[in-house]
Every structure is written in C-alpha cells, then in structure tokens.
Design an enzyme around this catalytic site. Structure first.
Site, PDB file in Angstrom:
ATOM      1  N   TRP A 131      -4.722   2.583   3.681  1.00  0.00           N
ATOM      2  CA  TRP A 131      -3.365   2.028   3.798  1.00  0.00           C
ATOM      3  C   TRP A 131      -2.365   3.187   3.855  1.00  0.00           C
ATOM      4  CZ3 TRP A 131       0.037   0.537  -0.819  1.00  0.00           C
ATOM      5  CH2 TRP A 131       1.185  -0.131  -0.392  1.00  0.00           C
ATOM      6  N   ASP A 212      -8.245  -1.507  -5.087  1.00  0.00           N
ATOM      7  CA  ASP A 212      -6.994  -2.080  -4.585  1.00  0.00           C
ATOM      8  C   ASP A 212      -7.368  -3.442  -4.008  1.00  0.00           C
ATOM      9  OD1 ASP A 212      -4.641  -2.791  -3.453  1.00  0.00           O
ATOM     10  OD2 ASP A 212      -4.321  -0.926  -2.344  1.00  0.00           O
ATOM     11  N   LYS A 247      -0.008 -11.650  -0.440  1.00  0.00           N
ATOM     12  CA  LYS A 247      -0.630 -12.300   0.715  1.00  0.00           C
ATOM     13  C   LYS A 247      -1.244 -13.643   0.321  1.00  0.00           C
ATOM     14  CE  LYS A 247      -0.265  -7.983   1.908  1.00  0.00           C
ATOM     15  NZ  LYS A 247       0.426  -7.228   2.876  1.00  0.00           N
TER      16      LYS A 247
HETATM   17  C1  LMR Z   1       0.749  -3.757   4.939  1.00  0.00           C
HETATM   18  O1  LMR Z   1      -0.214  -2.987   4.851  1.00  0.00           O
HETATM   19  O2  LMR Z   1       1.307  -3.993   6.014  1.00  0.00           O
HETATM   20  C2  LMR Z   1       1.239  -4.465   3.723  1.00  0.00           C
HETATM   21  O3  LMR Z   1       0.457  -4.125   2.632  1.00  0.00           O
HETATM   22  C3  LMR Z   1       2.685  -4.343   3.495  1.00  0.00           C
HETATM   23  C4  LMR Z   1       3.104  -2.969   3.046  1.00  0.00           C
HETATM   24  O4  LMR Z   1       3.763  -2.880   2.017  1.00  0.00           O
HETATM   25  O5  LMR Z   1       2.780  -1.991   3.701  1.00  0.00           O
END
Ligand code: LMR
Length: 401
Positions: A131, A212, A247
């Site tokens: 992420w 996570d 989510k």
């Molecule tokens: C994403 O990956 O798009 C979501 O988890 C929202 C974010 O805060 O980045």
C-alpha cells in the site's frame, strides 16, 4: 519569516489523485484510484445496517463525553469477536487487547509510535509492492523499513519461495507487515497452507507479524478471510493486528479501526497495552466515537449482524462480477494485459486489480482519457460499473497501442 523555507510536498499517491480528479473538468472522467466501493449506479452507499444502527444510536445516545483512551469495552470485545470468532479462547483471556483507532491508518501509526518508543531497534519489513502509505506511516513515526519480495512479476502470482527465503534472513525482533487478505495492491494472497508455512518460519526466526487487516470479508467471507491470521496465531507467540472498518462497513469518513495485540501472557499484553495507551494519549488522546458505536451496535445484535454480513456479501459479489466483466471486455477488444492473457485479473481478490500497466501508461490514461488509477497500475474494480467499463477498456486499449 519562519516558514519561508517550507517547500511544496508532493501530492499523496492515492488521495492526491482524487484531488486531481475533483479538479478535472472532463465530464467523462472516471475515478478508479482510491479504494472506495461504488454500487451499480456509481454511488458509495451507506449500508442499510449502518443506517439502522445510527437510527438506534440517535435515540439512545445521551452524552458526547470523552471515550476511554482505547475506546469502549463494547467496541473492543466486538472487534475481537469479529477477528477471532465469538468462541475463541483468546476472548476474555487477557492475552489479547484491542484499542479503537481512527481508521486502519491510525492503528498503523499507533504501532509505529509504540515500536519507536519500546522496540527502537526493530525494522518493519514491507512487501514489494505494498500500500502506497505504509512506508510513509512508519517513516513519520521514525521506524526504519525494509522491503521483502512478494509478487512475481513474470507470473503475476505470489513469489512464495522468495518470501520464505526472505523471512529466514530477517533478524529476530524485527516486524514483518503482512496483509490479512486481499493484498493491496496486488490482490494476491498466500493460500491457507502457505500462511501456515509463513507462521512457522516467523515463529522459528522470532520475527513478529503485523497484520494489516483492512478487507476482512472482501475475499470469501468474514471467517475464511481470517485464515491467515489464525495460522499466525497458532504458531507465533506475538501477533499485532490493525483492523479497518472503512471498507467492510463502508465507514470510510468515520475513521473506524482498531489495533489488537496478542501475546502468550496476560502480563506482557497488559504492559504493551499500557504503552500503547500512552502513545495514543500523546497523539489523538482518545478515539472518535461514532463509527465504533455503529460497529459495536451491529456486531452486538444478531439480526443486524446477519443483515450486515449479507450486505457485505452483496458488495463482494458485485466486485467479482465487475472483475469478470472487465476481463470479458478486455478479451472482446483483444487487449492483453500480460503475455499470458487477462485471466490473472480474475484470480486477484478484493477491491483491486493489479493491471500491470506501466507508470507511463497510467499517466497517459489520466492525461488523455481522464481515467484515474494509482501509479502502480492498481485499478479499483469496485469503482467499475456496466456503464463505465467500455470506456475504461477503450482507454486502456488506447494507451497500449
Ligand atoms: C486505498 O488503498 O485506496 C485505501 O486504503 C484508501 C487510502 O487511504 O489510501
């Protein structure tokens, strides 16, 4: 002037795209960047179970007084029941402790602050890719990060041998961040058997898993999606878990998450929890109440919980349908996202499709076709509709030729 040397920060790699999208005058623009669920009409709905919980809260809430630093006992217990299952021996054992955090991001930052203060030699290992915010969160907390291999770019699959080998080389006492399910951005998860092997390696090397867990219920269902977590709990004496309810309850703007620590002794857990509370007090003091009250109202009521699980299944099924439609539309136009075709997209789980589009193609998609996806090539499938898929596929065809 004190502030004259401050320079412009770069835009956020995910939320910055939504800012750019909002400023885009193109009437046909499509936002498939941030991970937000949309229904068939392209709206992000409030789940009916959430509305019902809010109706009840409006009638019964009598105070806006501060909540305890780690949130209410009702919320803490509800989160643990959701994670572990209601009859799990961890519940009430004192070995697991949960605090209510402002979203999953807030929970990860609490972990970062806790590690910085209490385990200053620990490095957090992040998957390649991961992420887009993970690295920044730990960097902001002053915790070093390193990268372990995860995804095989030749086969579009998990590189399990490389993961196992990498884990064996991680020093004892370091922390490895794993995605509980629906890996963000790849959508590629270990199988339950592979999770067991990962747990075995981590336990042998005394590496602490940090899960996570932002998409519980988006792959197969609440219980199935926790198989990885259960495999780690069965083997590792210490497990850290960050949950997000953005989510699965659609509570994005309510910033509703949790951090749960599990150790093998009530004393260790109590000590860790006291330090976690100290970190929270110095940061945001105590959590925002509303989202947590909604979650515990739903999870504490059998009927509402059943309703919510059905609503969650409906979201999951819609995403899977869009995933298939997307691949069908790519195939129909003879657009191949990999040398082995597009089937790898159908196998990915959760909200995202890791398309393998290059950074340059992503930029062209945005600049020429007003289709917004994340720089890694991650596409939010949950933002696709029957109506926008043909335009999305036309745009992808346009950047591939
Ligand atoms: C994403 O990956 O798009 C979501 O988890 C929202 C974010 O805060 O980045």
């Amino acid at each position: 002037m004190l502030l004259q040397n401050v320079t412009m920060a770069p835009p956020d790699p995910i939320l910055g795209l939504t800012e750019a999208f909002n400023n885009d005058a193109n009437p046909d623009k499509i936002n498939l960047s941030v991970g937000v669920f949309k229904d068939a009409d392209g709206r992000t709905p409030i789940l009916p179970s959430v509305k019902e919980a809010e109706r009840r809260l409006l009638e019964t809430e009598s105070s806006k007084g501060y909540k305890p630093i780690p949130g209410t006992a009702e919320y803490q217990q509800a989160v643990q029941r959701l994670l572990f299952g209601a009859d799990n021996e961890l519940i009430g054992s004192g070995k697991a402790a949960t605090c209510h955090t402002p979203g999953g991001t807030g929970g990860l930052r609490v972990v970062g602050d806790f590690l910085k203060n209490n385990e200053p030699n620990a490095t957090v290992w992040l998957s390649d890719p991961t992420w887009a915010n993970h690295n920044a969160i730990f960097e902001a907390a002053g915790v070093p990060t390193k990268v372990y291999p995860y995804f095989d770019r030749q086969t579009n699959a998990l590189d399990f041998d490389a993961i196992s080998e990498a884990i064996d080389a991680i020093p004892a006492g370091d922390v490895i961040l794993l995605h509980g399910c629906c890996h963000n951005p790849t959508g590629v998860d270990p199988t339950p058997e592979q999770w067991k092997t990962i747990g075995k390696h981590l336990a042998a090397k005394e590496v602490i898993p940090l899960l996570d867990f932002a998409y519980q219920g988006f792959a197969n269902g609440i219980r199935d999606d926790a198989a990885g977590m259960r495999a780690l709990l069965a083997q590792c004496p210490e497990v850290l878990i960050c949950s997000s309810f953005s989510k699965n309850f659609g509570l994005y703007c309510e910033r509703t998450g949790a951090f749960t620590v599990v150790t093998e002794s009530t004393d260790i857990t109590a000590n860790v929890f006291s330090q976690v509370k100290a970190c929270i007090r110095r940061n945001y003091s105590n959590p925002p109440a509303h989202g947590g009250a909604v979650v515990s109202t739903i999870l504490d009521d059998d009927e509402l919980r059943e309703q919510w699980e059905k609503e969650l299944a409906t979201m999951r099924e819609r995403i899977n349908t869009m995933r298939q439609r997307f691949v069908d539309a790519l195939n129909a136009k003879d657009v191949q996202l990999s040398t082995a075709g597009n089937d790898f997209i159908v196998q990915q789980r959760g909200m995202f499709s890791f398309s393998r589009l290059t950074r340059e193609q992503v930029d062209t998609l945005r600049e020429k076709f007003a289709v917004y996806i994340v720089g890694s090539g991650r596409i939010n499938v949950a933002g696709m509709t029957e109506t926008n898929i043909p335009r999305i596929v036309d745009a992808i065809a346009g950047v591939m030729t």
